[in-house]
Enzyme design. Structure first.
Site, PDB file in Angstrom:
ATOM      1  N   HIS A  31       0.814  -1.218   0.000  1.00 40.85           N
ATOM      2  CA  HIS A  31       0.000   0.000   0.000  1.00 40.85           C
ATOM      3  C   HIS A  31       0.846   1.266   0.000  1.00 40.85           C
ATOM      4  O   HIS A  31       0.320   2.357  -0.230  1.00 40.85           O
ATOM      5  CB  HIS A  31      -0.925   0.011   1.222  1.00 40.85           C
ATOM      6  CG  HIS A  31      -1.851   1.187   1.245  1.00 40.85           C
ATOM      7  ND1 HIS A  31      -2.833   1.381   0.283  1.00 40.85           N
ATOM      8  CD2 HIS A  31      -1.919   2.259   2.065  1.00 40.85           C
ATOM      9  CE1 HIS A  31      -3.476   2.502   0.540  1.00 40.85           C
ATOM     10  NE2 HIS A  31      -2.949   3.051   1.605  1.00 40.85           N
ATOM     11  N   CYS A  32       2.151   1.158   0.223  1.00 41.85           N
ATOM     12  CA  CYS A  32       2.959   2.363   0.416  1.00 41.85           C
ATOM     13  C   CYS A  32       3.766   2.774  -0.814  1.00 41.85           C
ATOM     14  O   CYS A  32       3.545   3.831  -1.391  1.00 41.85           O
ATOM     15  CB  CYS A  32       3.906   2.171   1.605  1.00 41.85           C
ATOM     16  SG  CYS A  32       3.063   2.056   3.197  1.00 41.85           S
ATOM     17  N   ILE A  33       4.730   1.958  -1.201  1.00 44.33           N
ATOM     18  CA  ILE A  33       5.729   2.393  -2.176  1.00 44.33           C
ATOM     19  C   ILE A  33       5.126   2.680  -3.555  1.00 44.33           C
ATOM     20  O   ILE A  33       5.535   3.638  -4.207  1.00 44.33           O
ATOM     21  CB  ILE A  33       6.870   1.361  -2.272  1.00 44.33           C
ATOM     22  CG1 ILE A  33       7.486   1.152  -0.882  1.00 44.33           C
ATOM     23  CG2 ILE A  33       7.952   1.858  -3.215  1.00 44.33           C
ATOM     24  CD1 ILE A  33       8.579   0.117  -0.857  1.00 44.33           C
TER      25      ILE A  33
ATOM     26  N   ILE B 285       2.289   3.919  -4.176  1.00 46.10           N
ATOM     27  CA  ILE B 285       1.257   4.949  -4.073  1.00 46.10           C
ATOM     28  C   ILE B 285       1.780   6.260  -3.498  1.00 46.10           C
ATOM     29  O   ILE B 285       1.546   7.346  -4.043  1.00 46.10           O
ATOM     30  CB  ILE B 285       0.086   4.425  -3.214  1.00 46.10           C
ATOM     31  CG1 ILE B 285      -0.599   3.266  -3.937  1.00 46.10           C
ATOM     32  CG2 ILE B 285      -0.908   5.531  -2.888  1.00 46.10           C
ATOM     33  CD1 ILE B 285      -1.659   2.569  -3.132  1.00 46.10           C
ATOM     34  N   ASP B 286       2.496   6.181  -2.380  1.00 45.44           N
ATOM     35  CA  ASP B 286       2.846   7.381  -1.616  1.00 45.44           C
ATOM     36  C   ASP B 286       3.591   8.446  -2.411  1.00 45.44           C
ATOM     37  O   ASP B 286       3.314   9.644  -2.232  1.00 45.44           O
ATOM     38  CB  ASP B 286       3.656   6.994  -0.377  1.00 45.44           C
ATOM     39  CG  ASP B 286       2.854   6.129   0.582  1.00 45.44           C
ATOM     40  OD1 ASP B 286       1.636   5.986   0.365  1.00 45.44           O
ATOM     41  OD2 ASP B 286       3.441   5.606   1.535  1.00 45.44           O
TER      42      ASP B 286
END
Length: 453
Positions: A284-286, A288-289
């Site tokens: 969910h992080c790399i 998207i962020d």
């Protein structure tokens, strides 16, 4: 513990009462979102001596928790059972109870839209639900990753529309989650916690709470700074992964093994940090962020070319892998269209069942678009769940991994390098293996039928 806040004014009744309740662990902690971030946080708060009321829209998960069951693979049901039996953990889908907790921690998804713009709908919905029951003396903390300014520009106006004043009646802070699902070396309580508040009182309250949950806190000057810290951490990873992915493509053309290069380079005791290539970014992080910052930067007429280029490189990796797979199959004399491909590993990272943004789903769609057929094996994902971007793959089931089935596939594509996969069986029984994770070589397995991608 460092303190980046000062407050020389007389504390309000709301502030002093809440601070005392937190320090004495009489405060009830509410957590919105009981997923990969919220559930570990809830169990950590219980272990620290707090009573936790968890909120989630998924009534199935709520029922499971109240039955003392975990629905997250790396969190044992025994931990949930102990917390529930102590009377310190209760889950509910009734958001009218948001007036009960003294501190409310928001741990909801912050995905991207189809146009790669921030989707704050879950954050905004949480804020509106809190606002309906907001009372004096509550601390609200956002943990969801987002762009700098979200806490003060999005949450604060929604909450203050109630007539209550932030910093006087209630308090608002941001403390980014730093979960790494399945990591045996770090848990919620052993990872330092960055904290930024909307004012010094909010920072003091958030610091008082988290300092009882984690090994150390890292107070910073503002909520926007804390939001920027989280983005910086993940952009750093995304950019470096993009670099090694690009090096993989260049070195492959030269006949050089990028994994051998990285393993040799990391022997340098200074000035180098190893990152490894793969079939694409997941989690969910790399993936998207970084786009949260690129979107916000446009407000200031700034183009984030470096970040966007890294995103383009990482996004192209599944296409590169499928090209390499097709070339390898063609060299065997078998047409790629009509071939049977087994994908080993459908989760986005090793040793967990987390499917968020998994590149394996994109790989399946690309392979099948070229006329091949796919099946998958993953010991952590027996059934592909419903996802926003790949709904058509939901319901597919993992096949058994044995010598007989392996021999029936034209190629095996290793997409996720789970530790409990029998790579020797794959090497001995598979006719062609395309390895995106260097898993077989790390297991000491070699052969002309093993290709890296």
């Amino acid at each position: 513990m460092s303190t980046a806040y000062t407050n020389n004014s007389e504390p309000t009744v709301e502030l002093s009462g809440l601070l005392a309740a937190i320090r004495d662990r009489r405060a009830t902690v509410g957590i919105i979102g009981l997923g990969y971030v919220g559930l570990p946080l809830a169990l950590t708060a219980v272990k620290a001596g707090f009573t936790v009321l968890g909120f989630d829209i998924n009534e199935t998960h709520v029922a499971q928790l109240n039955r003392r069951e975990s629905y997250i693979g790396h969190i044992p049901s025994g931990q949930v059972a102990e917390a529930v039996e102590q009377g310190r953990l209760e889950a509910t889908a009734d958001f009218d109870r948001l007036g009960e907790p003294d501190a409310i921690l928001i741990c909801v998804p912050t995905p991207l839209t189809k146009h790669r713009e921030p989707d704050l709908s879950y954050v905004e919905a949480s804020a509106r639900m809190i606002a309906r029951r907001l009372r004096k003396g509550q601390l609200i903390v956002l943990e969801s990753t987002t762009y700098p300014g979200t806490t003060e520009e999005v949450l604060k106006p929604i909450l203050e529309a109630t007539g209550l004043k932030c910093g006087t009646d209630f308090f608002l802070a941001f403390s980014p989650e730093r979960e790494d699902p399945g990591n045996p070396d770090f848990s919620t309580s052993t990872i330092p916690k960055v904290i930024g508040g909307d004012g010094s009182d909010a920072l003091a309250l958030a610091d008082a709470l988290y300092s009882q949950l984690v090994v150390t806190t890292v107070p910073v000057s503002s909520a926007a700074t804390a939001e920027a810290v989280k983005l910086t951490e993940n952009i750093f990873r995304a950019v470096n992964i993009a670099l090694v992915n690009e090096l993989k493509v260049v070195y492959a053309a030269m006949g050089i093994d990028v994994w051998e290069v990285i393993d040799a380079a990391k022997t340098k005791p200074f000035g180098f940090m190893p990152f490894y290539p793969g079939p694409g970014l997941g989690g969910h992080c790399i993936p998207i962020d970084p786009f949260y910052l690129t979107w916000k930067a446009r407000e200031f007429d700034i183009t984030t070319r470096f970040i966007e280029l890294a995103g383009e490189i990482n996004t192209r990796m599944p296409y590169y892998v499928v090209d390499r797979l097709a070339e390898a199959v063609d060299r065997t004399g078998k047409a790629f269209s009509g071939s049977r491909i087994l994908i080993v590993g459908i989760a986005y990272k090793k040793n967990v069942g987390d499917m968020r943004e998994s590149p394996s789903l994109k790989l399946i769609e690309l392979i099948e678009a070229r006329g091949a057929r796919t099946e998958y094996f993953d010991p952590y994902v027996p059934v592909i769940p419903m996802t926003r971007e790949h709904a058509g793959l939901a319901g597919r089931r993992s096949v058994e991994l044995n010598a007989a089935t392996l021999a029936d596939y034209d190629a095996v594509l290793v997409a996720t390098d789970h530790d409990n996969v029998d790579y020797r069986l794959i090497a001995e029984s598979g006719t062609l293996i395309v390895d995106t994770r260097n898993a077989l070589l790390r297991a000491g397995l070699h052969g002309s039928h093993i290709v890296k991608a």
